[in-house]
Design a protein around this motif. Structure first.
Motif, PDB file in Angstrom:
ATOM      1  N   LEU A  66       0.834  -1.213   0.000  1.00 26.45           N
ATOM      2  CA  LEU A  66       0.000   0.000   0.000  1.00 26.45           C
ATOM      3  C   LEU A  66       0.864   1.257   0.000  1.00 26.45           C
ATOM      4  O   LEU A  66       0.608   2.223   0.731  1.00 26.45           O
ATOM      5  CB  LEU A  66      -0.956   0.002   1.200  1.00 26.45           C
ATOM      6  N   ARG A  67       1.883   1.267  -0.857  1.00 30.10           N
ATOM      7  CA  ARG A  67       2.789   2.403  -0.946  1.00 30.10           C
ATOM      8  C   ARG A  67       2.927   2.850  -2.403  1.00 30.10           C
ATOM      9  O   ARG A  67       2.983   2.034  -3.317  1.00 30.10           O
ATOM     10  CB  ARG A  67       4.177   2.045  -0.388  1.00 30.10           C
ATOM     11  N   TRP A  68       3.008   4.180  -2.564  1.00 29.40           N
ATOM     12  CA  TRP A  68       3.244   4.782  -3.879  1.00 29.40           C
ATOM     13  C   TRP A  68       4.744   4.950  -4.132  1.00 29.40           C
ATOM     14  O   TRP A  68       5.498   5.232  -3.199  1.00 29.40           O
ATOM     15  CB  TRP A  68       2.591   6.155  -3.962  1.00 29.40           C
ATOM     16  N   THR A  69       5.134   4.802  -5.393  1.00 33.08           N
ATOM     17  CA  THR A  69       6.497   5.063  -5.821  1.00 33.08           C
ATOM     18  C   THR A  69       6.451   5.932  -7.069  1.00 33.08           C
ATOM     19  O   THR A  69       5.672   5.664  -7.989  1.00 33.08           O
ATOM     20  CB  THR A  69       7.253   3.759  -6.163  1.00 33.08           C
ATOM     21  N   THR A  70       7.271   6.974  -7.097  1.00 33.34           N
ATOM     22  CA  THR A  70       7.385   7.797  -8.292  1.00 33.34           C
ATOM     23  C   THR A  70       8.330   7.121  -9.267  1.00 33.34           C
ATOM     24  O   THR A  70       9.444   6.748  -8.900  1.00 33.34           O
ATOM     25  CB  THR A  70       7.915   9.200  -7.949  1.00 33.34           C
ATOM     26  N   LEU A  71       7.885   6.941 -10.502  1.00 34.38           N
ATOM     27  CA  LEU A  71       8.757   6.331 -11.489  1.00 34.38           C
ATOM     28  C   LEU A  71       9.926   7.266 -11.780  1.00 34.38           C
ATOM     29  O   LEU A  71       9.757   8.497 -11.801  1.00 34.38           O
ATOM     30  CB  LEU A  71       7.988   6.028 -12.769  1.00 34.38           C
ATOM     31  N   PRO A  72      11.122   6.733 -12.002  1.00 35.16           N
ATOM     32  CA  PRO A  72      12.316   7.577 -12.187  1.00 35.16           C
ATOM     33  C   PRO A  72      12.120   8.586 -13.315  1.00 35.16           C
ATOM     34  O   PRO A  72      11.656   8.221 -14.402  1.00 35.16           O
ATOM     35  CB  PRO A  72      13.420   6.570 -12.530  1.00 35.16           C
ATOM     36  N   PRO A  73      12.453   9.846 -13.093  1.00 34.76           N
ATOM     37  CA  PRO A  73      12.336  10.846 -14.159  1.00 34.76           C
ATOM     38  C   PRO A  73      13.429  10.664 -15.202  1.00 34.76           C
ATOM     39  O   PRO A  73      14.472  10.062 -14.937  1.00 34.76           O
ATOM     40  CB  PRO A  73      12.510  12.170 -13.413  1.00 34.76           C
ATOM     41  N   TYR A  74      13.190  11.193 -16.379  1.00 33.50           N
ATOM     42  CA  TYR A  74      14.190  11.128 -17.437  1.00 33.50           C
ATOM     43  C   TYR A  74      15.203  12.249 -17.246  1.00 33.50           C
ATOM     44  O   TYR A  74      14.844  13.409 -17.055  1.00 33.50           O
ATOM     45  CB  TYR A  74      13.521  11.240 -18.811  1.00 33.50           C
ATOM     46  N   MET A  75      16.478  11.899 -17.302  1.00 35.87           N
ATOM     47  CA  MET A  75      17.543  12.867 -17.063  1.00 35.87           C
ATOM     48  C   MET A  75      18.220  13.312 -18.351  1.00 35.87           C
ATOM     49  O   MET A  75      19.008  14.237 -18.355  1.00 35.87           O
ATOM     50  CB  MET A  75      18.599  12.264 -16.113  1.00 35.87           C
ATOM     51  N   GLU A  76      17.906  12.645 -19.461  1.00 33.30           N
ATOM     52  CA  GLU A  76      18.572  12.987 -20.721  1.00 33.30           C
ATOM     53  C   GLU A  76      17.846  14.139 -21.413  1.00 33.30           C
ATOM     54  O   GLU A  76      16.842  14.657 -20.934  1.00 33.30           O
ATOM     55  CB  GLU A  76      18.616  11.756 -21.631  1.00 33.30           C
ATOM     56  N   ASP A  77      18.360  14.537 -22.574  1.00 35.01           N
ATOM     57  CA  ASP A  77      17.812  15.656 -23.326  1.00 35.01           C
ATOM     58  C   ASP A  77      16.341  15.410 -23.673  1.00 35.01           C
ATOM     59  O   ASP A  77      15.979  14.363 -24.189  1.00 35.01           O
ATOM     60  CB  ASP A  77      18.618  15.849 -24.609  1.00 35.01           C
ATOM     61  N   THR A  78      15.474  16.387 -23.391  1.00 35.62           N
ATOM     62  CA  THR A  78      14.048  16.221 -23.587  1.00 35.62           C
ATOM     63  C   THR A  78      13.697  15.965 -25.040  1.00 35.62           C
ATOM     64  O   THR A  78      12.836  15.132 -25.348  1.00 35.62           O
ATOM     65  CB  THR A  78      13.296  17.467 -23.099  1.00 35.62           C
ATOM     66  N   GLU A  79      14.332  16.637 -25.975  1.00 34.52           N
ATOM     67  CA  GLU A  79      14.019  16.458 -27.392  1.00 34.52           C
ATOM     68  C   GLU A  79      14.250  15.017 -27.824  1.00 34.52           C
ATOM     69  O   GLU A  79      13.458  14.437 -28.558  1.00 34.52           O
ATOM     70  CB  GLU A  79      14.857  17.409 -28.243  1.00 34.52           C
ATOM     71  N   ALA A  80      15.325  14.419 -27.347  1.00 40.70           N
ATOM     72  CA  ALA A  80      15.610  13.027 -27.688  1.00 40.70           C
ATOM     73  C   ALA A  80      14.615  12.089 -27.004  1.00 40.70           C
ATOM     74  O   ALA A  80      14.143  11.121 -27.608  1.00 40.70           O
ATOM     75  CB  ALA A  80      17.038  12.674 -27.278  1.00 40.70           C
ATOM     76  N   VAL A  81      14.281  12.403 -25.751  1.00 41.91           N
ATOM     77  CA  VAL A  81      13.349  11.561 -25.006  1.00 41.91           C
ATOM     78  C   VAL A  81      11.982  11.532 -25.673  1.00 41.91           C
ATOM     79  O   VAL A  81      11.330  10.485 -25.805  1.00 41.91           O
ATOM     80  CB  VAL A  81      13.230  12.059 -23.551  1.00 41.91           C
ATOM     81  N   LEU A  82      11.514  12.682 -26.134  1.00 42.35           N
ATOM     82  CA  LEU A  82      10.172  12.783 -26.679  1.00 42.35           C
ATOM     83  C   LEU A  82      10.007  12.089 -28.027  1.00 42.35           C
ATOM     84  O   LEU A  82       8.899  12.009 -28.552  1.00 42.35           O
ATOM     85  CB  LEU A  82       9.756  14.249 -26.794  1.00 42.35           C
ATOM     86  N   ARG A  83      11.088  11.583 -28.596  1.00 41.42           N
ATOM     87  CA  ARG A  83      10.943  10.778 -29.798  1.00 41.42           C
ATOM     88  C   ARG A  83      10.296   9.432 -29.489  1.00 41.42           C
ATOM     89  O   ARG A  83       9.710   8.803 -30.348  1.00 41.42           O
ATOM     90  CB  ARG A  83      12.315  10.560 -30.452  1.00 41.42           C
ATOM     91  N   HIS A  84      10.455   8.981 -28.257  1.00 42.99           N
ATOM     92  CA  HIS A  84       9.897   7.680 -27.890  1.00 42.99           C
ATOM     93  C   HIS A  84       9.083   7.721 -26.606  1.00 42.99           C
ATOM     94  O   HIS A  84       8.683   6.681 -26.086  1.00 42.99           O
ATOM     95  CB  HIS A  84      11.014   6.643 -27.753  1.00 42.99           C
ATOM     96  N   THR A  85       8.793   8.923 -26.088  1.00 44.35           N
ATOM     97  CA  THR A  85       8.049   9.071 -24.840  1.00 44.35           C
ATOM     98  C   THR A  85       6.868  10.013 -25.051  1.00 44.35           C
ATOM     99  O   THR A  85       7.025  11.060 -25.686  1.00 44.35           O
ATOM    100  CB  THR A  85       8.957   9.659 -23.741  1.00 44.35           C
ATOM    101  N   PRO A  86       5.694   9.698 -24.548  1.00 53.04           N
ATOM    102  CA  PRO A  86       4.562  10.635 -24.683  1.00 53.04           C
ATOM    103  C   PRO A  86       4.805  11.908 -23.874  1.00 53.04           C
ATOM    104  O   PRO A  86       5.440  11.873 -22.824  1.00 53.04           O
ATOM    105  CB  PRO A  86       3.385   9.841 -24.110  1.00 53.04           C
ATOM    106  N   TYR A  87       4.304  13.024 -24.391  1.00 50.10           N
ATOM    107  CA  TYR A  87       4.416  14.259 -23.622  1.00 50.10           C
ATOM    108  C   TYR A  87       3.341  14.293 -22.541  1.00 50.10           C
ATOM    109  O   TYR A  87       2.359  13.569 -22.582  1.00 50.10           O
ATOM    110  CB  TYR A  87       4.352  15.496 -24.522  1.00 50.10           C
ATOM    111  N   MET A  88       3.542  15.153 -21.548  1.00 49.95           N
ATOM    112  CA  MET A  88       2.598  15.287 -20.443  1.00 49.95           C
ATOM    113  C   MET A  88       1.221  15.654 -20.987  1.00 49.95           C
ATOM    114  O   MET A  88       1.098  16.541 -21.836  1.00 49.95           O
ATOM    115  CB  MET A  88       3.091  16.352 -19.473  1.00 49.95           C
ATOM    116  N   ARG A  89       0.176  14.965 -20.486  1.00 53.42           N
ATOM    117  CA  ARG A  89      -1.152  15.104 -21.067  1.00 53.42           C
ATOM    118  C   ARG A  89      -2.248  14.722 -20.082  1.00 53.42           C
ATOM    119  O   ARG A  89      -1.981  14.173 -19.014  1.00 53.42           O
ATOM    120  CB  ARG A  89      -1.256  14.224 -22.309  1.00 53.42           C
TER     121      ARG A  89
END
Length: 311
Positions: free
Chosen positions: A54-77
């Motif tokens: 019964l515990r929440w965990t935040t998934l690790p944030p992306y630390m690399e360049d956002t432009e590169a990440v967003l090629r394969h990651t959905p944007y906040m929505r």
């Protein structure tokens, strides 16, 4: 009698987020929170809830360049949908305040905690929010929502074959079909998709602030692509949008939601027996949650977990 238990703090404060389960974990992504940044293009965030501890965990944030990440990651929505298939999570749709709704398909692997942009083919649906999605067999079925490029409601059904990532617009084979709508629910029951509620407009597919909220049940049979609307008995819930629906032991349950015509939020639970199509109001014990809309409800084994929402 069903019992509400364990009021836990510490989870994400969101509305119009999307959640699903993989094993004993619930994963939730994105959503809207007052004061958040929904204008810039940044990677979506995620959280995992362990139903054992019964515990929440935040998934690790992306630390690399956002432009590169967003090629394969959905944007906040917000207003998007997720389903689980073969222990992977598929995300489609949703919007932010500047870019609008996204027609791309993404897959999240809980084991590697990584996203992948899937290049789908076929009749790719236009970017939509407030639609529904459910898994039936080896396919994801989308219904309804608000089509961002056209600024209209939808009552179309799209099928994504998860074996080859091919979209197909299913042609209507029924004389009658559900009204155009968004923020309804669609629940998988065997080979059928059970649709309830949502916001519709008297004008048809265009939004003119002449809202109405139907409480009729619609069923889409994926075997013959036919819509039916069974006659239901008993005590049905009032029409509503932004509610939650889930299935347990042969019945569909509806929780919460909002009816703008009556300016009413709900925190009630109704049960639809899927063998007799009889509605009944469910009496519960424990501390009843506050009235709300735009929450998530996820079944894991014999328990339903509800979080988020607003009033």
């Amino acid at each position: 009698m069903p019992l509400w238990t364990n009021h836990l703090d510490g989870g994400p404060r969101r509305v119009n987020h999307a959640a699903t389960s993989v094993g004993d974990f619930i994963f939730t992504f994105g959503g809207y929170c007052s004061g958040g940044d929904y204008a810039s293009e940044r990677p979506i965030d995620g959280f995992a809830f362990n139903t054992n501890s019964l515990r929440w965990t935040t998934l690790p944030p992306y630390m690399e360049d956002t432009e590169a990440v967003l090629r394969h990651t959905p944007y906040m929505r917000y207003g998007h949908s997720v389903i689980t298939h073969n222990e992977k999570i598929f995300l489609w749709g949703g919007r932010n305040d500047i870019i609008g709704a996204d027609p791309r398909l993404f897959c999240f692997d809980p084991k590697s905690i990584s996203w992948n942009h899937i290049r789908a083919t076929g009749d790719i649906p236009s970017g939509t929010d407030g639609h529904s999605a459910c898994e039936i067999g080896n396919a994801m079925y989308l219904f309804g929502g608000f089509v961002d490029p056209l600024q209209i409601y939808s009552n179309m059904v799209f099928m994504l074959d998860l074996r080859n990532n091919n979209w197909r617009l299913l042609q209507r084979k029924s004389e009658v079909v559900p009204h155009w709508r968004d923020f309804h629910t669609a629940t998988a029951v065997g080979p059928q998709m059970v649709v309830f509620g949502g916001r519709s407009d008297q004008s048809g597919r265009w939004y003119t602030e002449q809202e109405f909220y139907c409480n009729k049940v619609w069923i889409f049979d994926t075997r013959n692509q036919q819509w039916t609307h069974p006659e239901c008995s008993g005590e049905p819930p009032k029409g509503r949008r932004s509610h939650s629906a889930f299935v347990h032991k042969g019945s569909m349950y509806v929780f919460g939601g909002f009816n703008r015509v009556e300016n009413t939020h709900f925190n009630d639970i109704y049960k639809l027996d899927l063998s007799s199509f009889e509605w009944s109001k469910v009496e519960t014990t424990g501390v009843l949650p506050r009235r709300r809309r735009r929450q998530c409800c996820v079944m894991v084994k014999d328990k339903m977990y509800m979080f988020g929402g607003t009033r």
